[in-house]
Write a protein that holds these residues in place. Sequence first.
Motif, short mmCIF file in Angstrom:
data_model
loop_
_atom_site.label_atom_id
_atom_site.label_comp_id
_atom_site.label_asym_id
_atom_site.label_seq_id
_atom_site.Cartn_x
_atom_site.Cartn_y
_atom_site.Cartn_z
N ALA A 37 12.31 -32.50 -34.03
CA ALA A 37 11.56 -32.98 -32.81
C ALA A 37 10.13 -33.07 -33.25
N ARG A 38 9.42 -32.82 -34.32
CA ARG A 38 8.33 -32.56 -34.86
C ARG A 38 8.62 -34.35 -35.53
N ALA A 39 8.85 -34.25 -36.03
CA ALA A 39 9.03 -35.62 -36.75
C ALA A 39 8.80 -37.10 -35.25
N ASP A 40 10.20 -36.44 -34.40
CA ASP A 40 9.98 -37.67 -33.53
C ASP A 40 8.44 -37.56 -32.49
N ARG A 41 7.60 -36.64 -32.21
CA ARG A 41 6.76 -36.69 -31.83
C ARG A 41 5.53 -37.61 -32.20
N LEU A 42 5.60 -37.23 -34.03
CA LEU A 42 4.93 -38.14 -34.54
C LEU A 42 5.07 -39.44 -34.64
N ARG A 43 6.58 -40.35 -34.78
CA ARG A 43 6.78 -41.56 -34.52
C ARG A 43 6.32 -41.65 -33.21
N ARG A 44 6.31 -41.35 -31.60
CA ARG A 44 5.53 -41.54 -30.70
C ARG A 44 4.25 -42.19 -30.95
N ARG A 45 4.04 -41.43 -31.18
CA ARG A 45 2.30 -40.72 -31.45
C ARG A 45 2.05 -42.11 -32.60
N ALA A 46 2.52 -42.57 -33.55
CA ALA A 46 2.09 -43.28 -34.46
C ALA A 46 2.66 -45.48 -33.32
N LEU A 70 20.72 -15.61 -38.02
CA LEU A 70 22.20 -15.32 -39.41
C LEU A 70 21.05 -17.05 -40.22
N PRO A 71 21.16 -17.17 -41.52
CA PRO A 71 20.59 -17.83 -41.80
C PRO A 71 20.94 -19.56 -41.93
N GLU A 72 21.66 -19.18 -40.72
CA GLU A 72 22.52 -21.24 -40.84
C GLU A 72 22.19 -21.59 -39.46
N GLU A 73 21.91 -19.89 -38.46
CA GLU A 73 21.55 -20.24 -37.12
C GLU A 73 19.78 -20.69 -37.25
N GLU A 74 19.28 -19.89 -38.27
CA GLU A 74 17.61 -19.67 -38.95
C GLU A 74 17.49 -21.45 -39.10
N SER A 75 18.23 -21.59 -40.09
CA SER A 75 17.64 -22.87 -40.74
C SER A 75 18.18 -24.26 -39.45
N ALA A 76 19.36 -24.07 -38.90
CA ALA A 76 19.82 -24.98 -37.97
C ALA A 76 18.31 -25.02 -36.62
N ALA A 77 17.97 -24.04 -36.68
CA ALA A 77 16.62 -23.83 -35.45
C ALA A 77 15.12 -24.75 -36.75
#
Length: 100
Positions: free
Chosen positions: A83-92, A69-76
Amino acid sequence: MPARQTALMRMTPAPRLARLTVLSACALLSVSAACSRVPQLEDRLPADLRSQPYPELLPLDTALAQEPLPEEESAALSDALDARADRLRRRAEALRRRQP
């Protein structure tokens, strides 16, 4: 209207017969149109495909792809981007601590 005329009108089958005639004519026309040959459509098929058998029919459930479903796909997608943004912040932050 006198009672005798009303009784005579009920007894005459003309309206019912007329409806039946019209319905029969419509049915006959639709059946004859369905059986007609349409060369414009039949001649569009290439010669090499005319001799091929019809493809196998599949149940509709298996023929259609099971898409999320589009809602599930957009939530994923949102969770993955967070998660990627959080990893990049920790790396920075780790790179900032390493610099003198």
